[in-house]
Design a protein around this motif. Structure first.
Motif, PDB file in Angstrom:
ATOM      1  N   THR A  19      46.337  16.565  57.408  1.00  0.00           N
ATOM      2  CA  THR A  19      45.320  15.696  56.835  1.00  0.00           C
ATOM      3  C   THR A  19      44.259  16.510  56.107  1.00  0.00           C
ATOM      4  O   THR A  19      43.729  17.486  56.649  1.00  0.00           O
ATOM      5  N   GLY A  20      43.947  16.087  54.884  1.00  0.00           N
ATOM      6  CA  GLY A  20      42.877  16.706  54.124  1.00  0.00           C
ATOM      7  C   GLY A  20      43.271  17.898  53.302  1.00  0.00           C
ATOM      8  O   GLY A  20      42.446  18.472  52.589  1.00  0.00           O
ATOM      9  N   VAL A  68      52.544  22.236  51.749  1.00  0.00           N
ATOM     10  CA  VAL A  68      52.153  20.866  52.084  1.00  0.00           C
ATOM     11  C   VAL A  68      52.673  19.924  51.007  1.00  0.00           C
ATOM     12  O   VAL A  68      52.440  20.152  49.806  1.00  0.00           O
ATOM     13  N   PRO A  69      53.382  18.845  51.363  1.00  0.00           N
ATOM     14  CA  PRO A  69      53.922  17.920  50.354  1.00  0.00           C
ATOM     15  C   PRO A  69      52.816  17.131  49.689  1.00  0.00           C
ATOM     16  O   PRO A  69      51.684  17.076  50.184  1.00  0.00           O
ATOM     17  N   GLN A 124      49.092  11.066  54.897  1.00  0.00           N
ATOM     18  CA  GLN A 124      49.812  12.228  54.420  1.00  0.00           C
ATOM     19  C   GLN A 124      51.279  12.141  54.821  1.00  0.00           C
ATOM     20  O   GLN A 124      51.628  11.545  55.836  1.00  0.00           O
ATOM     21  N   THR A 125      52.118  12.739  54.000  1.00  0.00           N
ATOM     22  CA  THR A 125      53.533  12.854  54.341  1.00  0.00           C
ATOM     23  C   THR A 125      53.695  13.910  55.431  1.00  0.00           C
ATOM     24  O   THR A 125      53.227  15.038  55.273  1.00  0.00           O
ATOM     25  N   PRO A 126      54.307  13.579  56.563  1.00  0.00           N
ATOM     26  CA  PRO A 126      54.423  14.570  57.643  1.00  0.00           C
ATOM     27  C   PRO A 126      55.347  15.717  57.253  1.00  0.00           C
ATOM     28  O   PRO A 126      56.285  15.560  56.465  1.00  0.00           O
ATOM     29  N   ILE A 127      55.056  16.879  57.821  1.00  0.00           N
ATOM     30  CA  ILE A 127      55.898  18.059  57.650  1.00  0.00           C
ATOM     31  C   ILE A 127      56.816  18.160  58.870  1.00  0.00           C
ATOM     32  O   ILE A 127      56.351  18.198  60.005  1.00  0.00           O
ATOM     33  N   THR A 128      58.101  18.167  58.636  1.00  0.00           N
ATOM     34  CA  THR A 128      59.083  18.258  59.713  1.00  0.00           C
ATOM     35  C   THR A 128      59.445  19.724  59.934  1.00  0.00           C
ATOM     36  O   THR A 128      59.982  20.373  59.043  1.00  0.00           O
ATOM     37  N   CYS A 129      59.114  20.239  61.117  1.00  0.00           N
ATOM     38  CA  CYS A 129      59.452  21.630  61.431  1.00  0.00           C
ATOM     39  C   CYS A 129      60.390  21.659  62.633  1.00  0.00           C
ATOM     40  O   CYS A 129      60.325  20.801  63.518  1.00  0.00           O
TER      41      CYS A 129
END
Length: 855
Positions: A399-400, A435-436, A456-461
């Motif tokens: 976020t941000g 970050v997308p 925000q689009t989540p980041i999948t790790c």
């Protein structure tokens, strides 16, 4: 050397000069073989292309002959604004070459023309190129933008629609470099790239409508009145007419072909583009409400996992106008990312009080902002065998962060028992941690500052754990941004070579895993079922053997280990006060877990509060909430906690069995069995298991010793118990016992073990068993006979026939350990011989001694 090309000569003459001698002339000839070249598509269609906007199409030449082919484009500039590249080239044997047609039209027209491609030693090819040039027809659905009375320091947006009414692409550009208090919000998927920060570019596809917003964010008192600077395809919006915009005559090379190259003669049409410029009027007013300070900064320890108190700061609001004001603070941005859309001031990371009110002229109010940080609960990975990866997925909400920001990961290094250092945890971030792009919502008109946070689009790790040695860890993964801000996640993972630890992994992969000996011979897959009843039965059997049911797990640990836990008195009664009882039980449970971990138990994921009962845990949770110390997010319902506590107790009991009971499987009974058997024949039939601890990634040394013991007695007794001379059934087939469930399901292996120590059971029980199993009923029949034999031997273990036929590997492991310890006691140690004449009484004395070791 001759360099072939379309323009290279086929004949050359050279003078060979000899010093102080004559001069000879050398004539060289080059012969080109014939080839066959074809166009993949003879008609290249541009379709509708935008005016004053570059477009490219590609034609492909295929060489199907046996020699290289050389080509040249005879008319490089077939139309005004059209260029064909390359002008010449080679098409290799069996290969292809591309010819690109670039079009940057300066006039509206329809075209259909020919491009002649000459081939050396071949007939020329003709490429037909057609399409139409469309003028940009873009409009804005508002006539003007009015911003009357916007306070400095706030923002107001006016939404509008951009519509492309043509079928060709249109690039719209807003240049607000001279009006920095204004910005354009564009849809993220349509926004183009611009090197200037105040220039906004958007690509509109044919017939596309995009929702945009012009935002006015004044920084000081000012007035604005200007026309919105906008261009389409690089052309300004004042009305204009255009005729043919051709290349300079000197740069246009015309073909010498005698026939007309145009199928449809291009006739540029005059155009009149509608203006997109809209009048913008704005007035910035002096802010009626002063806020001091204008920003708050909360400093937290980056690696602190527990914060005992929340941090609070104060903001002062002052009405500097001459009128009464009503104010409200938007708390939606303070909601925990991903935690919902509630705007309550008591939810999320920040607590604001008060959130609204009224102020008289020159009146002040203090607003308190409290930071209540929340931590992520630990990530629990499934225990896995050695050298087996365990993977889970985390979703990060950045976020941000602006699009393009980068994240990186740090993992902790662990020290293994042999002193080597490894990093068993690895984290994979997509796109190297970039970050997308942010997902924008529909623009809205509002007069208050935009404090909300866009989703925000989540980041999948992906988190992966793997260890070549037994390892039980509670480690941390740290995520860092470009400013070195840190976010830490606790991860609990276990790698072990014991069935009592890795049974959850085997249960999840029951159809994928196989037990494979080093010789390469594979056996049946390991099928693991629920084991909670197994641990409970073992605990209950111990408590019943002690003669009373008031014993606790602390008594059991003292009996099994011979040690008293420090600070734990089993004779001390628990306090009646609930708070004092919870505190004492938490202390005892902490000591219990620490003791078991020192013995080698894998319990890093178990917390002392998991071992409380429901009432005690509920009371403990309320105490944590009151003291604001609960930073681990333990807010479970009664049903969820019941399942969690049941699993925690099961793991504690199984690990207790692993570290305190399983090591009793010594080499004594196994050595006696090997001495009593023919070592030569056994060497060929029984797989000898390497006693080194890390030989197997699934079984421990003690478990592999049990498997060897089972194999030894099965191969030595199967021909004795079910001999064709004494039994009506067939001799059971040979097998290698490599697991504790499928290989024991028919009961024949356990029957052979009983026969080795209790041969008197052979005629009465064991010879009545089925030796060739074809139905489940036969398995159950054999299990009933085994259960009867256990009862006859007065074995102190409660196991039902169905538990033997539908075997649970953990329960069968415990049964094998019990038989391994108990059955050797049934072997005769001495023989008493009574001899004499008939009708006389003979007497001999035998001394019995009972040795009891008290701890």
């Amino acid at each position: 050397m001759w360099h072939p090309s379309f323009s290279s000569p086929l004949e050359g003459q050279f003078d060979l000069c000899v010093h102080q001698g004559n001069t000879a002339q050398l004539r060289c000839l080059a012969k080109l073989g014939s080839s066959s070249v074809q166009l993949a598509e003879k008609h290249l269609v541009f379709g509708s292309v935008p005016l004053i906007f570059p477009s490219v199409r590609t034609a492909t030449l295929h060489n199907t002959g046996h020699n290289h082919a050389y080509f040249q484009v005879l008319d490089v500039y077939p139309l005004p604004g059209m260029v064909v590249t390359p002008t010449e080239g080679v098409v290799p044997v069996g290969g292809q070459a591309e010819v690109q047609v670039h079009l940057n039209p300066g006039a509206v027209m329809k075209f259909d023309t020919r491009v002649e491609i000459a081939l050396r030693n071949m007939k020329s090819l003709e490429l037909r190129v057609g399409g139409s040039v469309e003028p940009p027809l873009v409009d804005i659905n508002v006539k003007s933008f009015l911003f009357h009375g916007v306070y400095s320091g706030s923002s107001r947006g006016v939404p509008f629609s951009l519509r492309n009414r043509s079928s060709a692409l249109a690039r719209v550009q807003f240049d607000l470099s001279e009006h920095t208090d204004f910005t354009i919000h564009l849809p993220p998927h349509s926004a183009g790239t611009s090197q200037e920060p105040d220039v906004f570019v958007m690509d509109l596809q044919g017939q596309q409508t995009a929702q945009c917003c012009l935002v006015f964010s004044p920084k000081q008192v000012a007035a604005y009145d200007f026309n919105l600077p906008v261009t389409v395809n690089g052309v300004g919006m004042p009305p204009f007419s255009s005729s043919s915009s051709s290349a300079p005559p000197s740069s246009v090379h015309k073909s010498s072909s005698s026939r007309d190259q145009h199928i449809v003669t291009p006739r540029p049409l005059p155009i009149a583009m509608e203006t997109l410029s809209r009048r913008v009027q704005a007035t910035a007013l002096c802010v009626p409400l002063e806020m001091s300070p204008s920003s708050l900064q909360f400093d937290l320890e980056p690696f602190s996992s527990v914060t005992t108190t929340s941090q609070t700061q104060t903001v002062e609001l002052r009405n500097v106008s001459d009128k009464r004001l009503s104010w409200r603070i938007d708390c939606s941005a303070a909601v925990t990312p991903g935690g919902g859309s509630s705007t309550s001031s008591n939810e999320g990371l920040f607590i604001v009080c008060p959130t609204a009110g009224t102020l008289e002229p020159l009146q002040c109010v203090s607003v308190t902002v409290s930071l209540s940080p929340e931590t992520v609960p630990p990530v629990l990975l499934t225990p896995v065998p050695l050298d087996t990866p365990s993977t889970t997925t985390l979703f990060l909400l950045p976020t941000g962060y602006p699009s393009g920001s980068c994240l990186r990961v740090e993992v902790e290094e662990m020290v293994l028992k042999d002193g080597s250092r490894v990093k068993p945890l690895s984290v994979s971030l997509p796109h190297n941690g970039t970050v997308p792009p942010q997902t924008h919502t529909e623009p809205q008109t509002h007069t208050e500052p935009q404090t909300h946070t866009e989703p925000q689009t989540p980041i999948t790790c992906t988190v992966t754990f793997c260890s070549p040695q037994p390892l039980d860890l509670s480690s941390h993964i740290t995520f860092l941004d470009h400013l070195n801000n840190r976010f830490r996640v606790e991860v609990c993972a276990t790698a072990d070579n014991s069935l009592l630890t890795v049974w959850p992994y085997l249960a999840l992969h029951r159809s994928e895993q196989q037990i494979v000996l080093k010789s390469g011979t594979s056996c049946c897959p390991v099928l693991v079922q629920t084991v909670d009843s197994s641990s409970s039965e073992w605990r209950n059997s111990y408590l019943m053997s002690q003669g009373k049911d008031t014993r606790t797990i602390y008594d059991m640990l003292r009996h099994l280990s011979g040690q008293t836990l420090p600070g734990v008195s089993t004779n001390q009664s628990l306090p009646c006060n609930l708070t004092e009882r919870v505190q004492q039980l938490l202390h005892w449970n902490t000591v219990l877990l620490a003791f078991l971990r020192r013995q080698g138990a894998c319990l890093s994921h178990i917390r002392p509060e998991y071992l409380l009962d429901s009432q005690e845990f509920s009371h403990w949770s309320s105490l944590q909430a009151q003291s604001q110390c609960d930073q681990r997010g333990l807010d479970y319902s009664s049903k969820v906690f019941e399942s969690l506590s049941k699993r925690a107790w099961m793991d504690v009991l199984l690990q207790t069995y692993k570290v305190l009971v399983l090591p009793r499987v010594t080499e004594g009974p196994l050595s006696l069995g090997l001495q009593s058997c023919d070592s030569g024949s056994m060497e060929q039939q029984v797989p000898r298991i390497d006693p080194k601890p890390l030989t197997s990634n699934v079984y421990s040394t003690w478990e592999r010793r049990l498997l060897t013991w089972l194999n030894l007695h099965y191969h030595s007794m199967r021909t004795t118990v079910w001999s064709p001379l004494t039994s009506t059934g067939d001799v059971p087939s040979a097998r290698w016992v490599v697991n504790f469930d499928l290989d024991l399901a028919d009961g024949l292996v356990l029957a052979a073990v009983l026969a080795a120590y209790c041969p008197f059971l052979i005629p009465s029980h064991l010879q009545r068993m089925y030796t060739s199993i074809s139905r489940l009923e036969q398995n159950l029949h054999n299990s009933i006979i085994l259960s009867q034999a256990f009862t006859l031997l007065c074995l102190d273990i409660d196991i039902q026939p169905t538990e033997l036929s539908d075997s649970n590997p953990v329960l069968m492991l415990m049964l094998c350990v019990y038989l391994y310890e108990t059955l050797p006691q049934y072997l005769p140690r001495r023989t008493i011989t009574l001899s004499g004449s008939l009708h006389h009484t003979f007497t001999k004395q035998a001394g019995l001694s009972l040795s009891i070791t008290q701890h």
